[in-house]
Motif scaffolding. Structure first.
Motif, short mmCIF file in Angstrom:
data_model
loop_
_atom_site.label_atom_id
_atom_site.label_comp_id
_atom_site.label_asym_id
_atom_site.label_seq_id
_atom_site.Cartn_x
_atom_site.Cartn_y
_atom_site.Cartn_z
N LEU A 69 0.84 -1.20 0.00
CA LEU A 69 0.00 0.00 0.00
C LEU A 69 0.87 1.25 0.00
O LEU A 69 0.66 2.19 -0.76
N TYR A 70 1.91 1.23 0.86
CA TYR A 70 2.79 2.38 0.97
C TYR A 70 3.50 2.64 -0.37
O TYR A 70 3.51 3.76 -0.88
N GLN A 71 4.07 1.58 -0.95
CA GLN A 71 4.83 1.77 -2.18
C GLN A 71 3.92 2.20 -3.34
O GLN A 71 4.32 3.02 -4.17
N THR A 72 2.71 1.65 -3.38
CA THR A 72 1.78 2.07 -4.44
C THR A 72 1.47 3.55 -4.31
O THR A 72 1.52 4.30 -5.30
N ALA A 73 1.18 3.98 -3.09
CA ALA A 73 0.83 5.39 -2.87
C ALA A 73 1.99 6.30 -3.23
O ALA A 73 1.82 7.30 -3.95
N VAL A 74 3.21 5.95 -2.78
CA VAL A 74 4.37 6.80 -3.05
C VAL A 74 4.65 6.83 -4.56
O VAL A 74 4.93 7.88 -5.14
N LEU A 76 2.52 6.36 -7.06
CA LEU A 76 1.51 7.17 -7.76
C LEU A 76 1.73 8.66 -7.53
O LEU A 76 1.71 9.46 -8.46
N ALA A 77 2.00 9.02 -6.27
CA ALA A 77 2.20 10.43 -5.95
C ALA A 77 3.44 10.96 -6.66
O ALA A 77 3.41 12.01 -7.31
N LEU A 223 -0.59 2.57 -12.32
CA LEU A 223 -1.26 1.60 -11.47
C LEU A 223 -1.37 0.24 -12.17
O LEU A 223 -1.27 -0.81 -11.56
N THR A 236 4.03 -3.34 -5.52
CA THR A 236 2.77 -2.59 -5.44
C THR A 236 1.60 -3.57 -5.32
O THR A 236 1.80 -4.79 -5.37
N PHE A 264 -7.87 1.59 -5.74
CA PHE A 264 -6.92 2.65 -6.10
C PHE A 264 -7.39 3.38 -7.36
O PHE A 264 -7.27 4.59 -7.47
N LEU A 267 -10.06 5.70 -6.55
CA LEU A 267 -9.45 6.83 -5.86
C LEU A 267 -8.91 7.84 -6.87
O LEU A 267 -9.09 9.05 -6.74
#
Lengths: 570, 353
Positions: A69-74, A76-77, A223, A236, A264, A267
């Protein structure tokens, strides 16, 4: 004489023959069947959440899930911020200023779109990785233990995706700049704002919807990937789906995990809506006047040209030349004679998959688009929208969803005594092609729709009043008049299918390797030189739609880019 | 009774688009070789009515009958390809990838090759374009394209022809000529037709009868003369030509007695600019005491005539035309009178509910 008979008979209600009835009801029915086929995978996937397997989730939560979750969010951001900065700056630089080569560079800056991330990814590894030429020289200069940034890292993955995906933001920002910002910018300047103030206070807010749409496409593309990130040891949620499915073929676990990817995606769509806000900046009425570019001179002009050229060299020209050199070296190597032979085998697989996908997508698009023209808005409007949702659904979600849909179909057919072949649900050409169609129907529909938009509804009306059935009109009036768009649609879909990696990695039948799979497998084994030939093939073919796309930068209005429209409707 | 069936009959036709009522209970009928002009401001529903007749939109209520056959009863409709209703639009309607002949032959089905060819030639001859068969639409002028559209619509021998502002995109001179040709072709083939336009002169020139529409309703359906000279209400009077209105008190106005024969309860009278004559005071001064009470407050040169706004002694304003040989100036005083033989017509004032 059928129609004449209806109108000539005296009193009473008009009567239609069976064929006439079919020709009327057939269109909306076909459109809804297409919509159903596209929506079914996502629907089946979502229902798997109704009965969650707590054991699976607990296990995932205790092992990889938090990190994923953390790596996916970072990721994407990071990628969206990176593409936003590079895409917008380049759009402003090439749109608002004139400098040596600005026109040519303006459309060449789209070229990196032709470089799939899994190709640029392995090139980055090969050049900047530990055994690569840069680090070897670095160690020769500063000693064996000299510090060098870790290439197999989240940061490097962000850089690779940024470089490959910034053209989406760039394209949409350029288009918006050209169509909308012109007069507002000039008014702001005339009211006393300097160029920077006018850009920040007037142009940027005007571009916000376009930028939001571009960034959303970038996030979706990031994604959907789980190949490139694995080069960089990034884990991810999409990688999670891949691991579960290819590792265990546990349908339920994979589908539950895929809902996370879907979350995601939702989101991202939500974020786009919020960013875009209530703003709906249509094209200004009258002439679409872009900003009148200002001429740069001296050092500023040189700096502008150098900036564009270096982006282009780093993102496209350099990697492409490296691929070419390696491909030629490999071809000249007598030890690799068998390679060429296998190459044609993979090429053939790719071509078969791409042609089947393109044929199904474009014929479905023709039916759906014509249905909207002949049916009432009420009966077919929603169906058309639904057929385009696949593009906003990440590849792993589509892939797993298709498996679930086929299993359900298999059950129904079996109860009727017509079972599908046993392997359909684990990996078959049928499943693969189905998933490709779901994912790529939107660009096909958008391109065909843009073509039919050129045929005025009054023309269809006149043709009908002349007594011709809809099918006749579709074939004899609509098709010939939108031929170019239909061809464009076919090419776009076929090339997207050729480039595609995540779905084919998940669903390919045993022994059915395409060029993209082959590239990925060789690169994963660090056989970079051997991967060059298939990678180069993909890049060269992918340049075709990019060239089509970049033409729009110079043309005021044309066929909307499929991704652009997909982003808008998605 | 089906022998004498009307070409078209609309009974209380209703069509809504969301909250907008485009057709609000329209009823009309059309004789078997009649030409009806449908006129009204943009958005009045005239195009919607045309599209409903063609089968392009379905009614929400009421009934449409073509030659005695119900084609739309508010629930079910016969699709356009089964109605034998020809369509001619303003533009966009010729198939650009087909030659003139192939455009025309598109609507002729179930005929032998020879018969189809004969029908194409006949249609081209009708619109005076014989020998144009092998040309493509882009090789024709705007007027020629509209002639081909007409030929194509007539070739299948439609039971009814619908024309939606067919000349709106042509320049004015060409328009008058083409209008005459189209009417001639419709008469020659005895094809009943509904002709939609937003221009009152075109409606008056073309129609055997004229229907004036506003806000989804037909305000008046009558002969062109009746529509122009005896409009039912203020809207029709003002829309179909320049008009001023004077209040009626006890059957008379400042300009004299009003013809109340067809509208006894009316409170206003219509004055058209050609109904009145302005005589300046200078010409024969010194007759009556109140002779110079009317005053010209605005003037506009219109080529063949001058167009004046005249303020009457009671404060009401009317419009008048005058000869270009004898122009008056703003500020000129004199007397405004009815022309001999012209009468003031009482009309309903629907703006005063």
């Amino acid at each position: 004489m059928n129609s004449a008979a209806v109108a000539d008979r005296g009193e009473g209600k008009a009567r239609l023959g069976l064929g006439d009835r079919l020709s009327l009801i057939g269109w909306p029915v076909a459109a809804w069947l297409a919509a159903l086929a596209v929506v079914a995978p996502v629907a089946f996937l979502s229902t798997s959440l109704l009965d969650p397997n707590t054991e699976v989730w607990a296990h995932q939560w205790n092992t990889r899930l938090p990190g994923q979750l953390y790596q996916t969010a970072v990721l994407l951001a990071g990628v969206s911020i990176g593409t936003l900065i590079i895409g917008c700056s380049l759009a402003w630089l090439t749109g608002a200023y004139r400098f040596p080569g600005s026109r040519l560079l303006g459309w060449m800056l789209v070229a990196p779109l032709a470089m799939p991330s899994y190709v640029l990814g392995f090139l980055t590894l090969s050049v900047f990785g530990f055994p690569g030429p840069i680090q070897t020289r670095w160690r020769a200069m500063f000693g064996q233990d000299a510090w060098f940034p870790d290439v197999r890292s989240l940061g490097a993955a962000i850089v690779v995706f940024t470089v490959v995906l910034y053209p989406y933001v760039y394209l949409l920002a350029r288009a918006a700049l050209r169509d909308q910002a012109g007069s507002s910018y000039e008014v702001a300047r005339s009211l006393g704002a300097g160029p920077v103030e006018a850009a920040v206070r007037v142009v940027l807010p005007l571009l916000r919807p376009a930028i939001a749409a571009g960034t959303a496409v970038v996030m979706m593309e990031t994604l959907t990937d789980f190949g490139t990130v694995q080069y960089f040891s990034v884990d991810t949620v999409s990688v999670g789906v891949f691991r579960i499915w290819r590792g265990t073929f546990d349908r339920d676990a994979a589908s539950e995990f895929a809902t996370l990817v879907l979350a995601f995606a939702l989101l991202v769509i939500g974020l786009e809506r919020i960013l875009r806000g209530r703003a709906r900046f249509g094209q200004a009425a009258g002439e679409a006047a872009g900003i009148e570019p200002r001429q740069l001179t001296g050092a500023k002009a040189v700096a502008a040209t150098l900036t564009c050229v270096s982006v282009l060299v780093l993102a496209f020209a350099g990697p492409a030349i490296q691929l070419l050199v390696w491909a030629l070296q490999e071809a000249a190597d007598p030890k690799r004679a068998s390679l060429t032979e296998r190459y044609f085998g993979f090429l053939q697989n790719s071509l078969i998959l791409a042609s089947v996908t393109a044929a199904v997508c474009v014929s479905t698009a023709l039916v759906v688009v014509n249905a909207r023209r002949f049916g009432s808005r009420r009966s077919t409007g929603v169906a058309t929208r639904l057929t385009a949702v696949g593009y906003a659904v990440p590849g792993p979600v589509v892939a797993i969803g298709v498996i679930l849909a086929l299993v359900a179909l298999d059950r129904v057919l079996e109860s009727l005594g017509l079972g599908l072949p046993g392997t359909v649900a684990t990996g078959s050409f049928l499943a693969l092609a189905y998933a490709y169609v779901v994912r790529l129907l939107a660009p096909g529909i958008n391109a065909v729709e843009a073509g039919l938009d050129q045929v005025h509804p009054d023309m269809t009306a006149t043709a009908r009043s002349l007594g011709r059935r809809p099918l006749d009109i579709a074939g004899r009036i609509h098709l010939p008049l939108s031929r170019t768009s239909v061809i464009t649609a076919t090419v776009l879909v076929a090339i997207d299918a050729l480039k595609e990696l995540p779905i084919v990695l998940l669903l390919r039948p045993f022994g059915f390797d395409t060029l993209s799979v082959w590239t990925y497998n060789l690169a994963s084994e660090s056989l970079f030189k051997q991967a060059a030939l298939p990678a180069l093939t993909i890049v060269v073919v992918a340049l075709i739609p990019v060239a089509l796309l970049s033409r729009q930068i110079s043309q005021p209005s044309g066929v909307a880019s499929p991704r652009q429209s997909a982003a808008r409707s998605g | 009774m089906s022998e004498m069936a009307e070409a078209l009959q609309a009974e209380d036709a209703v069509k809504r688009f969301g909250s907008v009522t485009a057709l609000d209970g329209v009823s009309l009928d059309l004789g078997s070789d009649e030409l009806l002009a449908l006129v009204g401001p943009s958005g009045c529903g005239k195009s919607t009515l045309l599209r409903a007749i063609a089968g392009l939109v379905s009614l929400d209520g009421g009934r449409l009958t073509l030659n005695g056959t119900v084609v739309d009863d508010g629930q079910r409709r016969l699709p356009p390809e089964h109605r034998r209703v020809g369509l001619v639009f303003q533009e966009h309607s010729l198939f650009p990838h087909l030659t003139v002949s192939k455009n025309i032959v598109f609507g002729i089905r179930d005929e032998s090759r020879g018969e189809a060819k004969r029908r194409v030639d006949e249609a081209l001859e009708l619109v005076e374009l014989s020998g144009y068969g092998d040309r493509f639409p882009h090789e024709l002028s705007g007027g020629e394209r509209q002639r081909v559209s007409l030929a194509r619509a007539l070739a299948p021998r439609p039971a009814l022809l619908l024309l939606d502002e067919p000349f709106a995109s042509l320049d004015p001179n060409l328009r008058v000529q083409l209008r005459g040709d189209v009417v001639a072709a419709l008469r020659a083939t005895k094809t009943p037709a509904v002709f939609v336009t937003h221009e009152q002169t075109e409606a008056l020139a073309v129609g055997d009868r004229v229907a004036v529409m506003r806000a989804g309703k037909i305000e008046q359906l009558a002969s062109p003369e009746e529509i122009f000279h005896r409009p039912t209400n203020r809207f029709v009077a003002a829309f179909m030509g320049e008009a001023a209105f004077l209040p009626i008190e006890a059957g008379t106005t400042t300009l004299g007695a009003v013809d109340m024969s067809h509208r006894r309860s009316a409170t206003i009278a219509m004055v058209r600019p050609d109904d009145v004559l302005f005589t300046p005071a200078a010409v024969d001064s010194g007759h009556h005491g109140d002779f110079s009470d009317d005053e010209i407050v605005a003037s506009e040169f219109r080529g063949a005539t001058w167009y004046y706004t005249v303020k009457l002694s009671d404060g009401n304003q009317v419009y008048a035309v005058g000869s270009h040989l004898d122009p008056h100036e703003v500020g000129d005083r004199g007397r405004l009178e009815m022309m001999p033989g012209h009468r003031l017509i009482a009309v309903a004032d629907e703006t005063q509910a």
